[in-house]
Design a protein around this motif. Structure first.
Motif, short mmCIF file in Angstrom:
data_model
loop_
_atom_site.label_atom_id
_atom_site.label_comp_id
_atom_site.label_asym_id
_atom_site.label_seq_id
_atom_site.Cartn_x
_atom_site.Cartn_y
_atom_site.Cartn_z
N TYR A 35 39.96 4.44 17.03
CA TYR A 35 38.52 4.47 17.27
C TYR A 35 38.27 4.43 18.77
CZ TYR A 35 37.99 2.71 12.42
OH TYR A 35 38.01 2.54 11.06
N GLN A 37 34.98 2.94 21.21
CA GLN A 37 33.77 2.13 21.14
C GLN A 37 33.00 2.26 22.43
OE1 GLN A 37 34.37 -2.15 20.93
NE2 GLN A 37 32.60 -2.40 19.58
N LEU A 43 31.35 1.95 16.93
CA LEU A 43 32.73 2.39 16.70
C LEU A 43 32.73 3.78 16.08
CD1 LEU A 43 34.12 -0.93 15.33
CD2 LEU A 43 35.35 0.44 16.98
N GLY A 58 38.95 12.45 12.36
CA GLY A 58 37.82 11.58 12.11
C GLY A 58 36.54 12.29 12.52
N ASP A 59 35.62 11.52 13.07
CA ASP A 59 34.31 12.07 13.41
C ASP A 59 34.26 12.75 14.78
OD1 ASP A 59 33.14 9.06 11.90
OD2 ASP A 59 33.21 11.06 11.00
N MET A 88 36.41 2.27 25.52
CA MET A 88 37.30 1.27 24.92
C MET A 88 37.92 1.92 23.68
SD MET A 88 38.43 -1.84 24.79
CE MET A 88 38.39 -3.49 24.10
N LEU A 90 40.32 1.48 20.33
CA LEU A 90 40.80 0.46 19.40
C LEU A 90 41.67 1.09 18.32
CD1 LEU A 90 37.42 -1.41 19.08
CD2 LEU A 90 39.49 -2.44 19.95
#
Lengths: 113, 111
Positions: A35, A37, A43, A58-59, A88, A90
């Motif tokens: 992810y 952020q 997120l 993913g998105d 950031m 994750l």
């Protein structure tokens, strides 16, 4: 105790560089996730993997790729870093199926100059 | 698509006060997770709720999932500065591997 380890807490790179973010988990989890952020955006899922050598977008996969050669390790690659990838990052892992909490690493704060 | 909305977005309380954070889903929840994030760090898993009416506690933090499984609340009793951080709810997105996350509630506890 569960442990997801991200290779760097802070990273500074230059525009155009190829950047590798590494994530290792010691829980024998099948699923792993990356992810990013950002303030106000929450997120957002970049990529996830449900098995070795398997990956799904993913998105927001644009500008990123991933590698999962071993079950415990999931790498995120920024092919040619750009300033809008400052964020950031994750990493998380989980067992397969529903009702399985994701466990997160400490995050990597990446700055692209 | 399913969305999770948290309220309030931010909260400042005096040490010792109780507080509640809500997480509302646009669809039925099949698994609801609560996380805490200290500023600049990763997410720490607090607890998971699955059944309507379920309630779980961890130290001074209690979370409930309502009977209709579309809302969860997180309640902190006698807050302390160590409770400060961002609280996020997460849920299994229907029909996919993915999670969805709430927008987060930023909590500050004044000593």
């Amino acid at each position: 105790d569960v442990k997801v380890t991200q290779s760097s807490r802070y990273l500074v790179k230059r525009t155009g560089e190829k950047v590798f973010l590494e994530c290792v988990q010691d829980m024998d989890h099948e699923n792993m996730f990356w992810y990013r952020q950002d303030p106000g955006l929450g997120l957002r899922l970049i990529y996830f993997s449900y098995d070795v050598k398997m990956k799904e977008k993913g998105d927001i996969p644009e500008g990123y790729s991933v590698s999962r050669e071993k079950k415990e390790r999931f790498s995120l690659i920024l092919e040619s870093a750009s300033t809008n990838q400052t964020s950031m990052y994750l990493c998380a892992s989980s067992s397969p199926g529903r009702n399985q909490p994701q466990h997160f690493g400490d995050g990597t704060r990446l700055s692209i100059l | 698509s399913q969305e999770l909305e948290q309220s309030p977005q931010s909260l400042i309380v005096q040490e010792g006060k109780n507080l509640t954070i809500n997480c509302t889903s646009s669809k039925t929840l099949y698994g609801l997770y609560w996380y805490k994030q200290k500023y600049g760090e990763g997410l720490i898993f607090l607890m998971m709720l699955q059944k309507g009416g379920e309630e779980k506690s961890h130290e001074k933090i209690t979370a409930k999932l309502d009977e209709k499984k579309q809302q969860s609340s997180l309640h902190i009793t006698a807050s302390q500065p160590s409770h400060a951080g961002i609280y996020l709810c997460g849920a299994d997105s229907s029909g996919t591997y993915k999670y969805i996350f709430g927008t987060g509630t930023r909590l500050k506890v004044l000593a």
